[in-house]
Design a protein around this motif. Sequence first.
Motif, PDB file in Angstrom:
ATOM      1  N   THR A 212      72.209 -19.592  11.356  1.00  0.00           N
ATOM      2  CA  THR A 212      71.833 -20.975  11.633  1.00  0.00           C
ATOM      3  C   THR A 212      70.652 -21.069  12.589  1.00  0.00           C
ATOM      4  O   THR A 212      70.072 -22.132  12.755  1.00  0.00           O
ATOM      5  CB  THR A 212      73.020 -21.757  12.232  1.00  0.00           C
ATOM      6  N   ASN A 213      70.282 -19.968  13.227  1.00  0.00           N
ATOM      7  CA  ASN A 213      69.166 -20.001  14.152  1.00  0.00           C
ATOM      8  C   ASN A 213      67.922 -19.299  13.638  1.00  0.00           C
ATOM      9  O   ASN A 213      66.882 -19.317  14.289  1.00  0.00           O
ATOM     10  CB  ASN A 213      69.582 -19.368  15.491  1.00  0.00           C
ATOM     11  N   LEU A 214      68.025 -18.676  12.492  1.00  0.00           N
ATOM     12  CA  LEU A 214      66.860 -18.029  11.917  1.00  0.00           C
ATOM     13  C   LEU A 214      65.934 -19.056  11.275  1.00  0.00           C
ATOM     14  O   LEU A 214      66.383 -20.047  10.697  1.00  0.00           O
ATOM     15  CB  LEU A 214      67.273 -17.002  10.853  1.00  0.00           C
ATOM     16  N   THR A 215      64.638 -18.851  11.380  1.00  0.00           N
ATOM     17  CA  THR A 215      63.673 -19.698  10.692  1.00  0.00           C
ATOM     18  C   THR A 215      63.695 -19.364   9.208  1.00  0.00           C
ATOM     19  O   THR A 215      63.655 -18.204   8.839  1.00  0.00           O
ATOM     20  CB  THR A 215      62.254 -19.439  11.231  1.00  0.00           C
ATOM     21  N   PRO A 216      63.796 -20.378   8.321  1.00  0.00           N
ATOM     22  CA  PRO A 216      63.837 -20.095   6.880  1.00  0.00           C
ATOM     23  C   PRO A 216      62.594 -19.327   6.437  1.00  0.00           C
ATOM     24  O   PRO A 216      61.487 -19.591   6.905  1.00  0.00           O
ATOM     25  CB  PRO A 216      63.876 -21.497   6.247  1.00  0.00           C
ATOM     26  N   MET A 217      62.796 -18.388   5.544  1.00  0.00           N
ATOM     27  CA  MET A 217      61.670 -17.615   5.024  1.00  0.00           C
ATOM     28  C   MET A 217      60.832 -18.491   4.093  1.00  0.00           C
ATOM     29  O   MET A 217      61.362 -19.187   3.236  1.00  0.00           O
ATOM     30  CB  MET A 217      62.191 -16.397   4.254  1.00  0.00           C
ATOM     31  N   HIS A 218      59.525 -18.450   4.265  1.00  0.00           N
ATOM     32  CA  HIS A 218      58.636 -19.168   3.367  1.00  0.00           C
ATOM     33  C   HIS A 218      58.441 -18.355   2.089  1.00  0.00           C
ATOM     34  O   HIS A 218      58.428 -17.130   2.115  1.00  0.00           O
ATOM     35  CB  HIS A 218      57.271 -19.388   4.018  1.00  0.00           C
ATOM     36  N   SER A 219      58.255 -19.055   0.998  1.00  0.00           N
ATOM     37  CA  SER A 219      57.896 -18.393  -0.247  1.00  0.00           C
ATOM     38  C   SER A 219      56.416 -18.013  -0.173  1.00  0.00           C
ATOM     39  O   SER A 219      55.673 -18.465   0.707  1.00  0.00           O
ATOM     40  CB  SER A 219      58.126 -19.329  -1.426  1.00  0.00           C
ATOM     41  N   HIS A 220      55.977 -17.192  -1.116  1.00  0.00           N
ATOM     42  CA  HIS A 220      54.561 -16.819  -1.169  1.00  0.00           C
ATOM     43  C   HIS A 220      53.682 -18.059  -1.366  1.00  0.00           C
ATOM     44  O   HIS A 220      52.592 -18.154  -0.787  1.00  0.00           O
ATOM     45  CB  HIS A 220      54.325 -15.814  -2.301  1.00  0.00           C
ATOM     46  N   LEU A 221      54.162 -18.996  -2.171  1.00  0.00           N
ATOM     47  CA  LEU A 221      53.390 -20.215  -2.422  1.00  0.00           C
ATOM     48  C   LEU A 221      53.251 -21.033  -1.142  1.00  0.00           C
ATOM     49  O   LEU A 221      52.152 -21.497  -0.801  1.00  0.00           O
ATOM     50  CB  LEU A 221      54.062 -21.041  -3.523  1.00  0.00           C
ATOM     51  N   GLU A 222      54.336 -21.211  -0.424  1.00  0.00           N
ATOM     52  CA  GLU A 222      54.301 -21.988   0.812  1.00  0.00           C
ATOM     53  C   GLU A 222      53.408 -21.322   1.861  1.00  0.00           C
ATOM     54  O   GLU A 222      52.641 -21.990   2.558  1.00  0.00           O
ATOM     55  CB  GLU A 222      55.719 -22.175   1.336  1.00  0.00           C
ATOM     56  N   THR A 223      53.501 -19.998   1.948  1.00  0.00           N
ATOM     57  CA  THR A 223      52.655 -19.267   2.885  1.00  0.00           C
ATOM     58  C   THR A 223      51.182 -19.435   2.531  1.00  0.00           C
ATOM     59  O   THR A 223      50.328 -19.614   3.416  1.00  0.00           O
ATOM     60  CB  THR A 223      53.022 -17.771   2.890  1.00  0.00           C
ATOM     61  N   ALA A 224      50.875 -19.384   1.244  1.00  0.00           N
ATOM     62  CA  ALA A 224      49.482 -19.572   0.811  1.00  0.00           C
ATOM     63  C   ALA A 224      48.974 -20.950   1.207  1.00  0.00           C
ATOM     64  O   ALA A 224      47.838 -21.089   1.692  1.00  0.00           O
ATOM     65  CB  ALA A 224      49.369 -19.376  -0.703  1.00  0.00           C
ATOM     66  N   VAL A 225      49.790 -21.985   1.025  1.00  0.00           N
ATOM     67  CA  VAL A 225      49.395 -23.341   1.422  1.00  0.00           C
ATOM     68  C   VAL A 225      49.068 -23.379   2.909  1.00  0.00           C
ATOM     69  O   VAL A 225      48.014 -23.894   3.323  1.00  0.00           O
ATOM     70  CB  VAL A 225      50.506 -24.356   1.086  1.00  0.00           C
ATOM     71  N   ASP A 226      49.952 -22.840   3.738  1.00  0.00           N
ATOM     72  CA  ASP A 226      49.735 -22.838   5.192  1.00  0.00           C
ATOM     73  C   ASP A 226      48.443 -22.121   5.558  1.00  0.00           C
ATOM     74  O   ASP A 226      47.648 -22.604   6.376  1.00  0.00           O
ATOM     75  CB  ASP A 226      50.904 -22.152   5.903  1.00  0.00           C
ATOM     76  N   ARG A 227      48.230 -20.972   4.969  1.00  0.00           N
ATOM     77  CA  ARG A 227      47.053 -20.176   5.324  1.00  0.00           C
ATOM     78  C   ARG A 227      45.760 -20.836   4.870  1.00  0.00           C
ATOM     79  O   ARG A 227      44.739 -20.762   5.560  1.00  0.00           O
ATOM     80  CB  ARG A 227      47.188 -18.770   4.740  1.00  0.00           C
ATOM     81  N   ILE A 228      45.786 -21.479   3.718  1.00  0.00           N
ATOM     82  CA  ILE A 228      44.581 -22.182   3.257  1.00  0.00           C
ATOM     83  C   ILE A 228      44.213 -23.290   4.237  1.00  0.00           C
ATOM     84  O   ILE A 228      43.042 -23.441   4.612  1.00  0.00           O
ATOM     85  CB  ILE A 228      44.782 -22.740   1.832  1.00  0.00           C
ATOM     86  N   PHE A 229      45.206 -24.055   4.684  1.00  0.00           N
ATOM     87  CA  PHE A 229      44.914 -25.093   5.677  1.00  0.00           C
ATOM     88  C   PHE A 229      44.393 -24.484   6.980  1.00  0.00           C
ATOM     89  O   PHE A 229      43.526 -25.061   7.640  1.00  0.00           O
ATOM     90  CB  PHE A 229      46.153 -25.950   5.943  1.00  0.00           C
TER      91      PHE A 229
END
Length: 211
Positions: free
Chosen positions: A14-31
């Motif tokens: 319950t305290n771990l940060t959810p793992m991002h998918s490759h797609l979500e990570t790509a969105v973050d990095r592009i921004f």
Amino acid sequence: MINSVSGYHHHLRTNLTPMHSHLETAVDRIFDYLRACGSLIADRRRPGLNPAEVEAQIGALGLRPPTDLVQLYAYCDGTTTTAGKDLLGKINFFPAFYWMNLDEAVTVYHSLSNYSSWRRSWLPIFANGGGDFYVVICETTSPFFGEVLLVMYDETDHIAEFQNVSAMFETIERCFVEKAFFCSDGYLKADYAKMSAIAHSVQPDFAEHDI
């Protein structure tokens, strides 16, 4: 106090940060890259929608979105643009194209569906403001279901450039990393030969083809 093994593991989950998918990570990095470039659109990111809302809006058009398209808009509802006020070149998510939010994509779909050359299964998600779009094929019976197609208003044949939405965003991200996309005089520019090579390396089993 956690006094059992099971309780301890529950506390961890319950305290771990959810793992991002490759797609979500790509969105973050592009921004992140857009912000580093000083892009206006970097701070126009919209929060994601409920997945059921994404499916409902697209389903209302009689279309069936691929899973990664739903995931995309559930994570980020494109970008906010102001018609008539924003300079097109300043709001691009990648060179020449800006990312429409889902409401705008649906509105554009309705306006384009009156044209005989527009196919019912095409949902536009990127636009260049001059009549060209990147669209996702949203018809499960199509052999090209889920592919991303560049539709140009003055062409009769259109090119499927990406196997799916995930491959497109991974390609965009890598183009920023490998400097195939770069800023010049405040605008995003592209080395298209380098972009093509990156796209091929991202999806080696996929060949561009006309539709």
